[in-house]
Write an enzyme that holds these catalytic residues in place. Structure first.
Site, PDB file in Angstrom:
ATOM      1  N   GLU A 151      28.817   7.055  12.804  1.00  0.00           N
ATOM      2  CA  GLU A 151      28.508   7.848  14.017  1.00  0.00           C
ATOM      3  C   GLU A 151      27.109   7.514  14.527  1.00  0.00           C
ATOM      4  O   GLU A 151      26.861   7.544  15.735  1.00  0.00           O
ATOM      5  CB  GLU A 151      28.678   9.344  13.716  1.00  0.00           C
ATOM      6  CG  GLU A 151      30.161   9.704  13.625  1.00  0.00           C
ATOM      7  CD  GLU A 151      30.506  10.780  12.613  1.00  0.00           C
ATOM      8  OE1 GLU A 151      29.630  11.588  12.259  1.00  0.00           O
ATOM      9  OE2 GLU A 151      31.673  10.807  12.172  1.00  0.00           O
ATOM     10  N   HIS A 169      25.337   5.669   9.093  1.00  0.00           N
ATOM     11  CA  HIS A 169      26.695   6.218   9.207  1.00  0.00           C
ATOM     12  C   HIS A 169      27.323   5.687  10.497  1.00  0.00           C
ATOM     13  O   HIS A 169      26.628   5.463  11.489  1.00  0.00           O
ATOM     14  CB  HIS A 169      26.629   7.759   9.228  1.00  0.00           C
ATOM     15  CG  HIS A 169      27.977   8.392   9.141  1.00  0.00           C
ATOM     16  ND1 HIS A 169      28.776   8.580  10.251  1.00  0.00           N
ATOM     17  CD2 HIS A 169      28.683   8.852   8.083  1.00  0.00           C
ATOM     18  CE1 HIS A 169      29.911   9.148   9.858  1.00  0.00           C
ATOM     19  NE2 HIS A 169      29.882   9.315   8.548  1.00  0.00           N
ATOM     20  N   GLU A 191      32.993   2.477   4.631  1.00  0.00           N
ATOM     21  CA  GLU A 191      33.658   3.451   5.493  1.00  0.00           C
ATOM     22  C   GLU A 191      34.250   2.736   6.704  1.00  0.00           C
ATOM     23  O   GLU A 191      33.541   2.519   7.713  1.00  0.00           O
ATOM     24  CB  GLU A 191      32.654   4.499   5.972  1.00  0.00           C
ATOM     25  CG  GLU A 191      32.083   5.347   4.865  1.00  0.00           C
ATOM     26  CD  GLU A 191      31.843   6.773   5.346  1.00  0.00           C
ATOM     27  OE1 GLU A 191      32.378   7.688   4.726  1.00  0.00           O
ATOM     28  OE2 GLU A 191      31.146   6.955   6.360  1.00  0.00           O
ATOM     29  N   GLY A 204      33.879  13.614   4.464  1.00  0.00           N
ATOM     30  CA  GLY A 204      33.427  14.343   5.653  1.00  0.00           C
ATOM     31  C   GLY A 204      34.152  15.673   5.764  1.00  0.00           C
ATOM     32  O   GLY A 204      33.789  16.661   5.123  1.00  0.00           O
ATOM     33  N   GLY A 205      35.219  15.710   6.552  1.00  0.00           N
ATOM     34  CA  GLY A 205      35.954  16.949   6.853  1.00  0.00           C
ATOM     35  C   GLY A 205      36.260  17.806   5.632  1.00  0.00           C
ATOM     36  O   GLY A 205      36.014  19.017   5.644  1.00  0.00           O
ATOM     37  N   GLY A 261      37.431  10.560   9.966  1.00  0.00           N
ATOM     38  CA  GLY A 261      37.796  11.738  10.750  1.00  0.00           C
ATOM     39  C   GLY A 261      39.108  11.594  11.505  1.00  0.00           C
ATOM     40  O   GLY A 261      39.427  12.396  12.380  1.00  0.00           O
ATOM     41  N   SER A 268      38.617   9.877   5.670  1.00  0.00           N
ATOM     42  CA  SER A 268      39.772  10.785   5.548  1.00  0.00           C
ATOM     43  C   SER A 268      40.186  11.035   4.089  1.00  0.00           C
ATOM     44  O   SER A 268      41.377  11.114   3.788  1.00  0.00           O
ATOM     45  CB  SER A 268      40.956  10.244   6.363  1.00  0.00           C
ATOM     46  OG  SER A 268      40.621  10.201   7.734  1.00  0.00           O
ATOM     47  N   ASN A 288      29.485  14.997   3.433  1.00  0.00           N
ATOM     48  CA  ASN A 288      28.731  14.879   4.686  1.00  0.00           C
ATOM     49  C   ASN A 288      29.212  15.976   5.626  1.00  0.00           C
ATOM     50  O   ASN A 288      30.322  15.905   6.148  1.00  0.00           O
ATOM     51  CB  ASN A 288      28.984  13.485   5.297  1.00  0.00           C
ATOM     52  CG  ASN A 288      28.341  13.339   6.669  1.00  0.00           C
ATOM     53  OD1 ASN A 288      27.478  14.138   7.053  1.00  0.00           O
ATOM     54  ND2 ASN A 288      28.762  12.326   7.418  1.00  0.00           N
ATOM     55  N   TRP A 289      28.365  16.976   5.816  1.00  0.00           N
ATOM     56  CA  TRP A 289      28.769  18.130   6.641  1.00  0.00           C
ATOM     57  C   TRP A 289      28.629  17.849   8.131  1.00  0.00           C
ATOM     58  O   TRP A 289      28.960  18.710   8.952  1.00  0.00           O
ATOM     59  CB  TRP A 289      27.958  19.370   6.246  1.00  0.00           C
ATOM     60  CG  TRP A 289      28.250  19.868   4.867  1.00  0.00           C
ATOM     61  CD1 TRP A 289      29.128  19.326   3.963  1.00  0.00           C
ATOM     62  CD2 TRP A 289      27.672  21.006   4.219  1.00  0.00           C
ATOM     63  NE1 TRP A 289      29.123  20.065   2.799  1.00  0.00           N
ATOM     64  CE2 TRP A 289      28.245  21.099   2.925  1.00  0.00           C
ATOM     65  CE3 TRP A 289      26.728  21.961   4.595  1.00  0.00           C
ATOM     66  CZ2 TRP A 289      27.908  22.109   2.017  1.00  0.00           C
ATOM     67  CZ3 TRP A 289      26.379  22.960   3.695  1.00  0.00           C
ATOM     68  CH2 TRP A 289      26.966  23.028   2.427  1.00  0.00           C
ATOM     69  N   LYS A 290      28.054  16.707   8.483  1.00  0.00           N
ATOM     70  CA  LYS A 290      27.841  16.322   9.894  1.00  0.00           C
ATOM     71  C   LYS A 290      27.159  17.468  10.665  1.00  0.00           C
ATOM     72  O   LYS A 290      26.438  18.255  10.065  1.00  0.00           O
ATOM     73  CB  LYS A 290      29.172  15.936  10.541  1.00  0.00           C
ATOM     74  CG  LYS A 290      29.958  14.926   9.695  1.00  0.00           C
ATOM     75  CD  LYS A 290      31.067  14.290  10.464  1.00  0.00           C
ATOM     76  CE  LYS A 290      31.931  13.500   9.531  1.00  0.00           C
ATOM     77  NZ  LYS A 290      32.734  12.506  10.189  1.00  0.00           N
TER      78      LYS A 290
END
Ligand code: PEP
Length: 255
Positions: A96, A94, A166, A233-234, A172, A212, A9-11
């Protein structure tokens, strides 16, 4: 053989040029394995050009969100109908979207139905906040999210979806969940689906962990019973890290 699924997930990162460069690097570094599916979810700006660039044998494309109506007066929204034929997967709910944009389970349930209706595979995210966990509410929160979010789907449709566990406190933050916490939460999710839709539906369902994930902890989650892959993610923005995570998924699938 049960395939592993690794989703990046590149957000809201990378413009179309940067996204194209990262795909190029990933294609150079990721080895294709029959037992691992790789999905990248770039910004909606990049899905169309990447659909022409990406080698689909190496990785598939996903969207990060989609609106529940197919068309109409909804300024700024992108519908699942518009994503049809461009992406194979779409993240729905998600944390977010839930916590920054205030999406409720009602909205998420409608989005999930729209994604399925438009023949895109949804990756539904569920998970408790740190307040939920410290208040002993994890089981109830997961139960409520699973029940409400899946309510518009049939048993057969649920067999083909992906659920990502999640925990909000692990996304994150670097504060990753312990494998036994993941095992417990995934058992709760699978149990809820089994109770509501039966064992066959639950067996078909793929469940991922996200929060993470890095190359040095990826394997420990993939080896947890009931985990079919990871939502990253990151670390998915770093081609070396993401390629290493894909390689450890292959190792785990082989065992
Ligand atoms: C995510 O974006 O879903 C996620 C899990 O992020 P991170 O890996 O950075 O915690």
């Amino acid at each position: 053989m049960r395939k592993k699924l690794i989703v990046g997930n590149w957000k809201m990162n990378l413009n179309t040029h940067q996204a194209s460069v990262l795909v190029h690097r990933l294609e150079e570094n990721i080895e294709t394995h029959k037992d691992v599916d790789v999905v990248i979810c770039p910004s909606v700006m990049s899905v169309q050009p990447l659909n022409l660039q990406v080698n689909k044998r190496k990785m598939k494309l996903g969207a990060q969100d989609a609106f529940y109506e197919d068309e109409g007066a909804y300024t700024g929204q992108v519908s699942a109908a518009m994503l049809h034929g461009v992406v194979e997967y779409c993240i729905v709910g998600h944390s977010e979207r839930r916590h920054v944009f205030g999406e409720t389970d009602d909205v998420i349930g409608k989005k999930l139905a729209a994604v399925v209706r438009n023949k895109i595979k949804p990756i539904l995210c569920v998970g408790e906040t740190s307040a939920d966990r410290s208040g002993g509410e994890t089981k109830q929160v997961l139960h409520d999210q699973v029940t409400a979010d899946l309510r518009n789907l049939t048993d057969k449709e649920i067999q083909n979806i992906v659920i990502a566990y999640e925990p909000v406190w692990a996304i994150g933050t670097g504060d990753f969940a312990k494998p036994n916490q993941v095992k417990e939460a995934i058992e709760i999710i699978r149990h809820n689906v089994r109770e509501l839709y039966g064992a066959k539906t639950e067996e078909g369902l793929r469940v991922l962990y996200g929060g993470s994930v890095k190359p040095d902890n990826a394997q420990s989650y993939m080896d947890v019973e009931g985990v079919d892959g990871l939502l990253v993610g990151g670390a998915s923005l770093n081609y070396k890290q993401f390629s290493e995570i894909v390689a450890s998924a292959h190792k785990s699938a082989e065992n």
